[in-house]
Design an enzyme around this catalytic site. Structure first.
Site, PDB file in Angstrom:
ATOM      1  N   CYS A   2      27.067  94.286 111.003  1.00  0.00           N
ATOM      2  CA  CYS A   2      26.711  95.206 112.065  1.00  0.00           C
ATOM      3  C   CYS A   2      28.003  95.813 112.555  1.00  0.00           C
ATOM      4  O   CYS A   2      28.767  94.795 112.815  1.00  0.00           O
ATOM      5  CB  CYS A   2      25.973  94.684 113.179  1.00  0.00           C
ATOM      6  SG  CYS A   2      24.280  93.988 112.796  1.00  0.00           S
ATOM      7  N   ARG A  27      30.074  97.241 107.208  1.00  0.00           N
ATOM      8  CA  ARG A  27      29.607  96.086 107.918  1.00  0.00           C
ATOM      9  C   ARG A  27      27.995  95.817 107.826  1.00  0.00           C
ATOM     10  O   ARG A  27      27.655  94.855 108.269  1.00  0.00           O
ATOM     11  CB  ARG A  27      29.963  95.903 109.323  1.00  0.00           C
ATOM     12  CG  ARG A  27      31.505  96.125 109.444  1.00  0.00           C
ATOM     13  CD  ARG A  27      31.868  96.120 110.818  1.00  0.00           C
ATOM     14  NE  ARG A  27      31.668  94.990 111.557  1.00  0.00           N
ATOM     15  CZ  ARG A  27      32.425  93.863 111.608  1.00  0.00           C
ATOM     16  NH1 ARG A  27      33.672  93.805 111.099  1.00  0.00           N
ATOM     17  NH2 ARG A  27      32.220  92.577 112.158  1.00  0.00           N
ATOM     18  N   TRP A  74      22.974  95.581 109.828  1.00  0.00           N
ATOM     19  CA  TRP A  74      22.762  94.788 109.042  1.00  0.00           C
ATOM     20  C   TRP A  74      21.600  93.712 109.539  1.00  0.00           C
ATOM     21  O   TRP A  74      21.794  92.834 110.453  1.00  0.00           O
ATOM     22  CB  TRP A  74      23.763  93.840 108.417  1.00  0.00           C
ATOM     23  CG  TRP A  74      23.648  93.220 107.193  1.00  0.00           C
ATOM     24  CD1 TRP A  74      23.715  93.436 105.949  1.00  0.00           C
ATOM     25  CD2 TRP A  74      23.229  91.747 107.116  1.00  0.00           C
ATOM     26  NE1 TRP A  74      23.353  92.306 105.029  1.00  0.00           N
ATOM     27  CE2 TRP A  74      23.012  91.330 106.000  1.00  0.00           C
ATOM     28  CE3 TRP A  74      22.958  90.690 108.148  1.00  0.00           C
ATOM     29  CZ2 TRP A  74      22.689  90.070 105.256  1.00  0.00           C
ATOM     30  CZ3 TRP A  74      22.593  89.570 107.626  1.00  0.00           C
ATOM     31  CH2 TRP A  74      22.319  88.993 106.485  1.00  0.00           C
ATOM     32  N   ASN A 100      26.480  93.100 117.923  1.00  0.00           N
ATOM     33  CA  ASN A 100      26.697  92.495 116.593  1.00  0.00           C
ATOM     34  C   ASN A 100      26.848  91.164 116.656  1.00  0.00           C
ATOM     35  O   ASN A 100      27.288  90.626 117.305  1.00  0.00           O
ATOM     36  CB  ASN A 100      28.111  93.236 116.077  1.00  0.00           C
ATOM     37  CG  ASN A 100      28.552  92.135 114.848  1.00  0.00           C
ATOM     38  OD1 ASN A 100      27.909  91.438 114.181  1.00  0.00           O
ATOM     39  ND2 ASN A 100      29.888  91.960 114.862  1.00  0.00           N
ATOM     40  N   GLY A 101      25.782  90.234 116.040  1.00  0.00           N
ATOM     41  CA  GLY A 101      25.667  88.839 116.317  1.00  0.00           C
ATOM     42  C   GLY A 101      24.243  88.374 116.287  1.00  0.00           C
ATOM     43  O   GLY A 101      23.391  89.019 115.855  1.00  0.00           O
ATOM     44  N   GLU A 511      33.212  83.999  89.109  1.00  0.00           N
ATOM     45  CA  GLU A 511      33.854  85.212  90.193  1.00  0.00           C
ATOM     46  C   GLU A 511      32.987  86.542  89.353  1.00  0.00           C
ATOM     47  O   GLU A 511      32.477  87.300  89.931  1.00  0.00           O
ATOM     48  CB  GLU A 511      35.203  85.448  90.189  1.00  0.00           C
ATOM     49  CG  GLU A 511      35.554  86.692  90.944  1.00  0.00           C
ATOM     50  CD  GLU A 511      34.980  86.816  92.256  1.00  0.00           C
ATOM     51  OE1 GLU A 511      34.268  86.049  92.914  1.00  0.00           O
ATOM     52  OE2 GLU A 511      35.359  88.076  92.959  1.00  0.00           O
ATOM     53  N   LYS A 515      30.316  89.242  90.800  1.00  0.00           N
ATOM     54  CA  LYS A 515      30.634  90.653  91.044  1.00  0.00           C
ATOM     55  C   LYS A 515      29.636  91.570  90.397  1.00  0.00           C
ATOM     56  O   LYS A 515      29.167  92.296  90.849  1.00  0.00           O
ATOM     57  CB  LYS A 515      32.182  91.083  90.236  1.00  0.00           C
ATOM     58  CG  LYS A 515      33.172  90.665  90.782  1.00  0.00           C
ATOM     59  CD  LYS A 515      33.545  91.465  92.106  1.00  0.00           C
ATOM     60  CE  LYS A 515      33.160  90.684  93.389  1.00  0.00           C
ATOM     61  NZ  LYS A 515      33.792  89.839  94.145  1.00  0.00           N
ATOM     62  N   GLU A 518      26.157  91.208  92.296  1.00  0.00           N
ATOM     63  CA  GLU A 518      26.292  91.918  93.841  1.00  0.00           C
ATOM     64  C   GLU A 518      26.223  93.487  93.631  1.00  0.00           C
ATOM     65  O   GLU A 518      25.531  93.941  94.508  1.00  0.00           O
ATOM     66  CB  GLU A 518      27.307  91.394  94.819  1.00  0.00           C
ATOM     67  CG  GLU A 518      28.716  91.451  94.623  1.00  0.00           C
ATOM     68  CD  GLU A 518      29.648  90.584  95.495  1.00  0.00           C
ATOM     69  OE1 GLU A 518      29.254  90.731  96.677  1.00  0.00           O
ATOM     70  OE2 GLU A 518      30.658  90.649  95.326  1.00  0.00           O
ATOM     71  N   HIS A 534      24.217  71.724  78.065  1.00  0.00           N
ATOM     72  CA  HIS A 534      23.657  70.802  78.823  1.00  0.00           C
ATOM     73  C   HIS A 534      22.375  71.180  79.496  1.00  0.00           C
ATOM     74  O   HIS A 534      21.843  70.858  80.487  1.00  0.00           O
ATOM     75  CB  HIS A 534      24.466  69.743  79.855  1.00  0.00           C
ATOM     76  CG  HIS A 534      25.491  69.106  79.194  1.00  0.00           C
ATOM     77  ND1 HIS A 534      25.237  68.011  78.547  1.00  0.00           N
ATOM     78  CD2 HIS A 534      26.765  69.305  79.174  1.00  0.00           C
ATOM     79  CE1 HIS A 534      26.534  67.508  78.071  1.00  0.00           C
ATOM     80  NE2 HIS A 534      27.417  68.143  78.331  1.00  0.00           N
ATOM     81  N   LYS A 633      30.041  93.602 104.280  1.00  0.00           N
ATOM     82  CA  LYS A 633      31.463  93.315 103.908  1.00  0.00           C
ATOM     83  C   LYS A 633      31.732  91.907 104.666  1.00  0.00           C
ATOM     84  O   LYS A 633      32.545  90.930 104.158  1.00  0.00           O
ATOM     85  CB  LYS A 633      32.296  94.325 104.433  1.00  0.00           C
ATOM     86  CG  LYS A 633      33.772  94.166 103.917  1.00  0.00           C
ATOM     87  CD  LYS A 633      33.963  93.975 102.539  1.00  0.00           C
ATOM     88  CE  LYS A 633      35.209  93.630 102.141  1.00  0.00           C
ATOM     89  NZ  LYS A 633      35.338  93.423 100.806  1.00  0.00           N
TER      90      LYS A 633
HETATM   91  C1  AGP Z   1      32.549  89.215  97.962  1.00  0.00           C
HETATM   92  O1  AGP Z   1      32.475  90.045  96.699  1.00  0.00           O
HETATM   93  C2  AGP Z   1      31.317  88.961  98.390  1.00  0.00           C
HETATM   94  N1  AGP Z   1      30.875  90.351  99.113  1.00  0.00           N
HETATM   95  C3  AGP Z   1      31.395  87.900  99.539  1.00  0.00           C
HETATM   96  O2  AGP Z   1      31.074  86.746  98.808  1.00  0.00           O
HETATM   97  C4  AGP Z   1      32.546  87.329 100.531  1.00  0.00           C
HETATM   98  O3  AGP Z   1      33.629  87.199  99.687  1.00  0.00           O
HETATM   99  C5  AGP Z   1      32.230  86.144 101.168  1.00  0.00           C
HETATM  100  O4  AGP Z   1      31.070  86.657 102.237  1.00  0.00           O
HETATM  101  C6  AGP Z   1      33.332  85.622 102.219  1.00  0.00           C
HETATM  102  O5  AGP Z   1      33.834  86.727 102.973  1.00  0.00           O
HETATM  103  P1  AGP Z   1      35.175  86.244 103.568  1.00  0.00           P
HETATM  104  O6  AGP Z   1      36.185  86.322 102.557  1.00  0.00           O
HETATM  105  O7  AGP Z   1      35.567  87.647 104.502  1.00  0.00           O
HETATM  106  O8  AGP Z   1      35.183  85.083 104.478  1.00  0.00           O
END
Ligand code: AGP
Length: 638
Positions: A2, A27, A74, A100-101, A511, A515, A518, A534, A633
């Site tokens: 948010c 956000r 969000w 926001n929260g 990672e 990627k 997401e 396994h 984000k």
């Molecule tokens: C990364 O591509 C993601 N969007 C997400 O996993 C992110 O890394 C995670 O939310 C942690 O965010 P931060 O590094 O701002 O704490």
């Protein structure tokens, strides 16, 4: 998670609010809305979905108001519907609030307010706030009427009402509130969610993050937890929740608003992938002393950390989430192999409720690019409190690695490594990931040299090797990008992917899978290559491509054998391999060649083709790469 914005000044508020929300859309983008005050009424316009929907709704409407608040959501409490969009209003539509929260005690408050006759129109926790403010305002007005001489040591009744209301809220939140009866003031509140105030010429701004403010001013003031700000045409007053006035000064931001433009790239993510050579060069310049000799200082690393933080450290624990957790796993490898420090990497969200037993002489590191991730902050805060009774040395052993030193993380821990990546807008982390990995190289080399576990020649060879990484990335971008774009066509209908890596490149497999998940919504799993037999091998057939990271070094042959096992199950095999490997094309169906590099330095180089592959698959599928569904984000809620 948010984004909130606010404006008070002499210009039309709604245009400024919309422009600010555009910068904060990363956000959250489930809905958006703005509320302004003009005359004696609040005007509130909200729309489900992206900001563009709100923009269209507002198109052609002339709003002269010069004070207003805005929100991009969000969803946490209540579906992404217009009725759940912020701003929320009180019963008389005189008070408007954005948040926001999460208000954790909203159920009790809602019951209490409903019993008093307040009607709720949304499913949100936020709607309790305008009703609560309105209720407090009513009582305060009544008190003033009953006792005309009553002395309120408060700057205004609206401020007093917000202050009273906020004292009833539990949780983590940032709030901005306006009221039709007080058209010349905006009240902003911070409790464990970011809020920054911007100082312009005869105008004031507030926002969850600085990109919404820098087009107007670089003079900013971060509210701290437990603070309330009163913004009026006369300026800003800051108070504690208990009503004490504080003397605070703005500071000047030193970054450039141009950094948040796409510069001809189709998406921010692609621009940020291309920025990585520059980011690594900036990290190299910041972290390593190019004129170092053993006579000058103990270590060639220039992280600017106090000696007391690192001296006597016997183990490390790292707390992080998502991509930052993956960077921390690379860090674990480096700290263990280069500095011989036993290292645990924990999901911050798990650590909060099942912390590892506290051990003395342990350096705790919180890794978060945004510096605002609620789980990471809470886990670190918990660790800080656990150490309250520990030795002075142990209390000091808290370190943050972040791309936003001015964030909440910066206020929470006494030591910070800045990752120098510049603002990252794409929700999928790319350049901030490689910068975090760079921070771990610097830390591990520093600790390795200080502890006498890494000899200086090896340290210098590693630093020289790191200096080759920006060129290596440029080579990948120039030689592989078109190929990867073409290759991505083959996977636009694929529904499952497997990523394999071993040793220092196992986190890169994780990672790579994250990627892809997401931004392309393709199911993907990362595994240590040796674990595939396994269980996960049962998933393989001709429809499940397997990406294997096979960089020369201690596990090279092992990864190739694991890749063979996948090929024997008909999987299409894609190899991230060095460009000097003559046999790669025999084994792999598709080769993503990267410059040959020392195994210990290979993770950053190996991640680049995986970032490009995810990007081009998602783009090919026509998806919103920078704002993938359901994500935000920075995750500022638990
Ligand atoms: C990364 O591509 C993601 N969007 C997400 O996993 C992110 O890394 C995670 O939310 C942690 O965010 P931060 O590094 O701002 O704490």
């Amino acid at each position: 998670m948010c984004g909130i914005v606010g404006y008070i000044g002499m210009q039309a508020a709604s245009d400024i609010l919309l422009a600010g929300l555009q910068k904060l859309e990363y956000r959250g983008y489930d809905s958006a809305g703005i509320a302004t005050v003009s005359g004696d009424r609040v005007r509130c316009v909200r729309a489900k979905g992206k900001l563009e929907n709100l923009r269209q709704k507002l198109h052609g409407q002339d709003d002269p108001a010069t004070i207003g608040i805005g929100h991009t959501r969000w969803a946490t409490h209540g579906k992404p519907e217009e009725r759940n969009a912020h701003p929320h209003l009180d019963r008389d539509a005189h008070v408007a609030v954005v948040q926001n929260g999460i208000v954790e005690n909203y159920r009790e408050l809602r019951e209490e307010l409903t019993a008093k006759g307040y009607e709720f129109l949304s499913d949100t926790d936020t709607e309790t706030i305008p009703h609560l403010i309105s209720d407090c305002l009513k009582s305060l007005k009544l008190e003033s009427l009953q006792d005309k001489h009553a002395e309120h040591n408060e700057p205004s009744l609206f401020f007093a009402a917000v202050r009273q209301a906020v004292s009833r809220l539990e949780g983590a939140f940032a709030i901005a509130a306006i009221c039709a009866d007080f058209p010349n003031e905006m009240i902003v509140v911070r409790q464990q969610a970011p809020l920054v105030i911007g100082f312009g010429q005869g105008e004031l701004f507030c926002a969850s993050d600085t990109p919404a403010i820098v087009p107007h001013t670089r003079a900013v003031l971060n509210l701290e937890n437990g603070e309330i700000g009163r913004l009026t045409p006369l300026g800003v007053e800051i108070y504690t929740f208990s009503g004490h006035r504080l003397a605070k000064m703005p500071r000047l931001l030193d970054w450039n608003p141009v950094a948040v433009e796409k510069h001809g790239f189709r998406h921010f993510m692609l621009k940020e992938i291309h920025e990585q050579p520059g980011v690594i060069r900036d990290c190299l310049a910041a972290y390593f002393d190019s004129h170092w000799t053993p006579e000058t200082r103990v270590s060639p690393v220039t992280l600017g950390l106090e000696d007391a933080l690192l001296e006597g450290v016997e183990s490390v624990q790292v707390l992080a989430c998502g991509t930052s957790w993956h960077a921390s796993l690379v860090g674990k490898y480096l700290l263990e192999q280069l500095a011989e420090l036993p290292t645990q990497v924990q999901y911050a969200s798990e650590f909060r409720y099942s912390p590892a037993p506290m051990r003395s002489n342990t350096l705790t590191i919180g890794v978060t690019q945004s510096g605002e991730t609620a789980d990471t902050l809470a886990a670190l805060d918990m660790e800080r409190e656990r150490r309250a009774e520990a030795t002075v040395a142990d209390r000091a052993r808290l370190l943050g690695i972040t791309n936003r030193p001015e964030s909440s993380l910066g206020q929470l821990v006494p030591n910070i490594i800045d990752t120098h990546a510049g603002i990252e807008i794409g929700v999928a982390a790319t350049k901030t990931f490689v910068a975090q990995v760079m921070a771990f190289y610097a830390l591990a080399i520093d600790l390795g040299v200080r502890r006498g576990k890494l000899d200086v020649d090896r340290a210098m060879a590693l630093i020289d090797g790191l200096r080759q990484v920006p060129n290596a990335i440029e080579t990948i971008l120039s030689s592989q990008e078109d190929r990867i774009e073409e290759l991505a066509h083959d996977f636009s209908e694929t529904s499952d992917f497997i990523f394999l890596g071993r040793g220092i490149n196992f986190p890169i497999a994780l990672e790579g899978a994250l990627k892809l998940k997401e931004i392309s919504y393709i199911h993907a799993e990362g595994y240590p290559a040796g674990e595939m037999k396994h269980g996960p091998i049962a998933l393989l057939d001709a429809r499940v491509p397997v990406v294997a990271i096979a960089m020369p070094g201690s596990v090279y042959d092992k990864v190739l054998s694991n890749a063979q096992e996948a090929k024997a199950r008909d999987a299409r095999l894609i190899g991230v391999v060095p460009d000097n490997d003559p046999n790669a094309s025999e084994l792999f169906d598709d080769v993503l060649a990267v410059p040959a590099i020392d195994e210990v330095l290979s993770p950053i180089v190996a991640s680049i083709p995986l970032q490009l592959l995810s990007y081009y698959i998602a783009a090919r599928r026509g998806l919103d790469v920078d704002q993938p569904r359901n994500l935000a984000k920075s995750v500022t809620v638990e």
